[in-house]
Write a protein that holds these residues in place. Structure first.
Motif, mmCIF file in Angstrom:
data_model
loop_
_atom_site.group_PDB
_atom_site.id
_atom_site.type_symbol
_atom_site.label_atom_id
_atom_site.label_comp_id
_atom_site.label_asym_id
_atom_site.label_seq_id
_atom_site.Cartn_x
_atom_site.Cartn_y
_atom_site.Cartn_z
ATOM 1 N N GLY A 83 4.242 77.408 84.746
ATOM 2 C CA GLY A 83 3.957 75.992 84.889
ATOM 3 C C GLY A 83 4.943 75.175 84.074
ATOM 4 N N GLU A 84 4.507 74.020 83.610
ATOM 5 C CA GLU A 84 5.400 73.129 82.858
ATOM 6 C C GLU A 84 5.180 73.190 81.353
ATOM 7 O OE1 GLU A 84 8.041 71.430 83.952
ATOM 8 O OE2 GLU A 84 7.656 72.506 85.825
ATOM 9 N N ASP A 85 4.396 74.160 80.881
ATOM 10 C CA ASP A 85 4.240 74.325 79.438
ATOM 11 C C ASP A 85 5.588 74.656 78.798
ATOM 12 O OD1 ASP A 85 1.569 73.903 79.715
ATOM 13 O OD2 ASP A 85 0.981 76.005 79.560
ATOM 14 N N ASN A 86 5.862 74.055 77.675
ATOM 15 C CA ASN A 86 7.097 74.313 76.926
ATOM 16 C C ASN A 86 8.352 74.087 77.765
ATOM 17 O OD1 ASN A 86 6.071 75.161 74.293
ATOM 18 N ND2 ASN A 86 5.278 76.954 75.364
ATOM 19 N N GLU A 88 10.648 71.865 77.577
ATOM 20 C CA GLU A 88 11.852 71.570 76.810
ATOM 21 C C GLU A 88 12.524 72.855 76.335
ATOM 22 O OE1 GLU A 88 13.243 68.997 72.855
ATOM 23 O OE2 GLU A 88 11.143 69.561 73.125
ATOM 24 N N LYS A 89 11.734 73.795 75.838
ATOM 25 C CA LYS A 89 12.301 75.049 75.367
ATOM 26 C C LYS A 89 12.774 75.906 76.541
ATOM 27 C CE LYS A 89 10.811 77.217 71.792
ATOM 28 N NZ LYS A 89 9.978 77.980 70.834
ATOM 29 N N ARG A 90 12.047 75.866 77.643
ATOM 30 C CA ARG A 90 12.488 76.592 78.839
ATOM 31 C C ARG A 90 13.869 76.120 79.273
ATOM 32 N NH1 ARG A 90 9.341 74.524 83.434
ATOM 33 N NH2 ARG A 90 11.060 73.017 83.488
ATOM 34 N N GLU A 91 14.054 74.809 79.335
ATOM 35 C CA GLU A 91 15.338 74.274 79.788
ATOM 36 C C GLU A 91 16.444 74.574 78.786
ATOM 37 O OE1 GLU A 91 16.028 73.047 82.809
ATOM 38 O OE2 GLU A 91 13.973 73.722 83.208
ATOM 39 N N ALA A 92 16.122 74.545 77.504
ATOM 40 C CA ALA A 92 17.121 74.897 76.495
ATOM 41 C C ALA A 92 17.541 76.355 76.648
ATOM 42 C CB ALA A 92 16.568 74.647 75.098
ATOM 43 N N PHE A 93 16.565 77.212 76.886
ATOM 44 C CA PHE A 93 16.847 78.633 77.091
ATOM 45 C C PHE A 93 17.732 78.841 78.319
ATOM 46 C CE2 PHE A 93 15.552 82.420 79.535
ATOM 47 C CZ PHE A 93 16.004 83.415 78.677
ATOM 48 N N LEU A 94 17.373 78.216 79.436
ATOM 49 C CA LEU A 94 18.128 78.400 80.675
ATOM 50 C C LEU A 94 19.557 77.885 80.550
ATOM 51 C CD1 LEU A 94 15.376 77.414 83.270
ATOM 52 C CD2 LEU A 94 16.298 79.714 82.848
ATOM 53 N N ALA A 95 19.732 76.779 79.855
ATOM 54 C CA ALA A 95 21.068 76.213 79.698
ATOM 55 C C ALA A 95 21.936 77.054 78.769
ATOM 56 C CB ALA A 95 20.972 74.781 79.180
ATOM 57 N N SER A 476 6.403 82.431 71.188
ATOM 58 C CA SER A 476 7.169 82.533 72.428
ATOM 59 C C SER A 476 6.857 81.391 73.380
ATOM 60 C CB SER A 476 6.863 83.863 73.123
ATOM 61 O OG SER A 476 7.461 83.914 74.405
ATOM 62 N N PHE A 477 7.880 80.839 74.027
ATOM 63 C CA PHE A 477 7.624 79.774 74.998
ATOM 64 C C PHE A 477 7.008 80.306 76.281
ATOM 65 C CE2 PHE A 477 11.818 80.883 76.784
ATOM 66 C CZ PHE A 477 11.627 80.686 78.149
ATOM 67 N N THR A 478 6.915 81.639 76.440
ATOM 68 C CA THR A 478 6.305 82.216 77.641
ATOM 69 C C THR A 478 4.798 82.358 77.517
ATOM 70 O OG1 THR A 478 6.574 84.532 76.952
ATOM 71 C CG2 THR A 478 8.430 83.498 78.075
ATOM 72 N N GLY A 479 4.207 81.957 76.400
ATOM 73 C CA GLY A 479 2.754 82.010 76.264
ATOM 74 C C GLY A 479 2.218 83.421 76.381
ATOM 75 N N SER A 480 1.213 83.588 77.218
ATOM 76 C CA SER A 480 0.592 84.905 77.378
ATOM 77 C C SER A 480 1.295 85.760 78.424
ATOM 78 C CB SER A 480 -0.883 84.751 77.765
ATOM 79 O OG SER A 480 -0.996 84.088 79.022
ATOM 80 N N ARG A 481 2.369 85.268 79.018
ATOM 81 C CA ARG A 481 3.071 86.005 80.069
ATOM 82 C C ARG A 481 4.314 86.702 79.524
ATOM 83 N NH1 ARG A 481 1.282 84.600 85.289
ATOM 84 N NH2 ARG A 481 -0.770 83.656 85.049
ATOM 85 N N TYR A 482 4.689 87.776 80.212
ATOM 86 C CA TYR A 482 5.894 88.554 79.912
ATOM 87 C C TYR A 482 6.684 88.578 81.211
ATOM 88 C CZ TYR A 482 8.359 92.506 77.551
ATOM 89 O OH TYR A 482 9.267 93.338 76.939
#
Length: 515
Positions: A83-86, A88-95, A476-482
């Motif tokens: 989803g859209e949780d975190n 900002e960190k997701r986009e920083a990671f991808l970039a 982790s910005f992935t929360g409970s998911r791996y």
């Protein structure tokens, strides 16, 4: 007030796994004097035990090897899963991921290639065959005197042995060795082992160093003029913290190396008012109990079925390990579980585990493996209802005959097929075996809240100036998911790099307390 320092550097990095060494290397490469502070005698932590699949999407490695991956595809996948949780960190990671790989491969000590290893969820943006990259193998001779610093493979490490000088370093050891070599060649880096970080030192509201205890028991004050990165792992080996925060499993069952990851960096940051998140989470996995009582990380099964204390299946045995671990954690009757299989393997464990399980005889002698001529006898040995176990195996065999697991769809996903064909094999050839599974982990995944630059935040959202965190010391910005193979190390490296970028780009007096 004037401070007396025992050692002074521009950057202090606590920990020595992927994220720590990435930050250390980039900082030292930029001309900053840098110290890596490691509690144990070896560098690499849990990352050295790993296969070092790195979830770093959209890089030049995938492009040159013809893998149909992109940053946009990875974004689609992560959005569908998280989803859209975190965001900002997701986009920083991808970039940052493609830029980081490009910078690393500019150094002759660092080289990567693609490895087929499927993502862990069927979601839009998933790449067939996976998008993971791994470090190229490294000849031990290239390390010279540095080789003794690299943590050996898990089986040799547990036996008190060092690295085999005749065997190339691969997987996690290749990653750590290559980063260590690149760091050493900068001429600006120091590695201090046997040094346990205990406290953070502040001047005003800014972190300026650490207090640590050396091998001789002497307390050291180590200055980091520009800042301190905490990347010393989680708290998986701390029974009290696990219990306080409700982390599934047990400290004795974690795959992390002995003597590591007891939570000192987390505790030190909490004393400064740092915010935390996901403290009840871990990167879970089933653990095969070895003859010495320690776990082996089970990443996939090639046969057999898994039953709980009731003699019943409860999940697709070919789920990715974290997802299967979460199924185990959902019910106390599933810990321990048993892998039930027949003699088609000659008693060898029908799966991929680290360290390798080896022959049946030591397991049988230690009681970690049971063997019987009938399912009824096997049920008695592992203390599950015989009638239920027999019915479960008969039902499973019917699914294997038809090629369709009507209960859990074991044959359907790409991940299960990666470990061998067929996914479904009947269990009919006596004698029968049952191997004990417990709930293990690859580390806790909750910790300090950080921003897109890796800066540690307080509860009010402001950043603690001079303090950064990466890897399992951070949440982790992935929360409970791996999401896929190498997500823990990949994200650790990326946020270690982002922390380095911030440290390199700012003089101490320009650091803001506001994120």
């Amino acid at each position: 007030m004037a401070r007396e320092w025992d050692e002074e550097y521009d950057v202090v990095v606590v920990g020595s796994a992927g994220g720590a060494l990435t930050c250390a290397y980039l900082s030292a490469h930029a001309g900053l004097s840098t110290a890596v502070v490691e509690k144990t005698s070896r560098v690499g932590g849990m990352a050295a035990y790993s296969g070092a699949a790195l979830w770093l999407p959209g890089t030049q490695v995938q492009r040159r090897e013809g893998v149909d991956d992109s940053t946009d595809a990875a974004r689609t996948y992560l959005r569908a899963l998280l989803g859209e949780d975190n965001a900002e960190k997701r986009e920083a990671f991808l970039a940052e991921a493609p830029a980081l790989v490009r910078r690393l491969e500019d150094d002759p000590a660092l080289a990567f290639r693609h490895q087929v290893f499927p993502d862990y969820y069927e979601r839009p943006g998933r790449v067939p065959g996976g998008r993971s990259v791994i470090p190229a193998d490294l000849d031990p001779g290239e390390l010279g005197d540095l080789l003794h610093l690299v943590r050996p493979p898990v089986d040799r490490d547990r036996a008190g042995q060092g690295n085999d000088t005749a065997v190339p370093l691969a997987g996690g050891r290749a990653l750590i060795a290559r980063l260590l070599l690149a760091y050493h060649r900068t001429g600006n880096g120091t590695v201090r082992t046997h040094t346990r970080m205990e406290e953070l030192v502040t001047e005003g509201d800014r972190v300026t160093g650490i207090v640590a205890t050396g091998r001789d028991g002497r307390r050291l004050r180590v200055r980091g003029r520009r800042g301190v990165l905490l990347a010393g792992g989680g708290f998986e080996h701390n029974d009290a913290l696990r219990r306080d925060h409700g982390v599934p499993g047990d400290a004795a069952w974690s795959m992390a190396p002995a003597g590591t990851n007891t939570g000192e960096p987390l505790t030190a940051a909490l004393a400064l008012g740092a915010a935390t998140d996901l403290l009840d989470e871990a990167w879970l996995c089933p653990g095969l109990v070895m003859p010495d009582g320690q776990p082996a990380f089970v990443c996939g099964l090639t046969g057999g079925l898994v039953v709980d204390a009731h003699g019943a299946r409860y999940a697709n045995e070919s789920l990715p390990y974290d997802r299967f671990g979460r199924q185990m954690a959902a019910d106390p009757a599933r810990i321990p579980s048993h892998v039930v299989f027949d003699d088609r393997t000659g008693g060898r464990f029908p799966g991929v585990a680290l360290p390798p399980p080896g022959e049946a005889a030591p397991h049988l002698a230690a009681g970690t493996l049971a063997r019987a001529d009938t399912l009824q006898e096997l049920a008695d040995l592992i203390r599950v209802p015989a009638k239920a176990l027999t019915a479960t195996v008969e039902r499973f065999n019917a699914f294997a005959d038809s090629g369709a697991d009507e209960d859990f769809g074991r044959e359907r996903d790409e991940y299960g097929h990666w470990f061998g064909e067929p996914v479904l094999q009947p269990v009919r050839k006596p004698p029968y075996y049952a191997a004990r599974l417990i709930l293990s982990d690859l580390g806790t995944k909750g910790g300090l809240v950080t921003d897109a630059a890796g800066r540690v935040r307080r509860a009010d959202g402001t950043a603690i100036a001079g303090l950064y965190a990466a890897g399992n010391t951070s949440a982790s910005f992935t929360g409970s998911r791996y999401p896929g193979p190498g997500m823990p190390i990949g994200t650790s490296m990326v946020f270690g790099a982002l922390a380095a970028k911030d440290l390199i780009g700012r003089e101490p007096h320009r650091l803001s307390a506001v994120g």
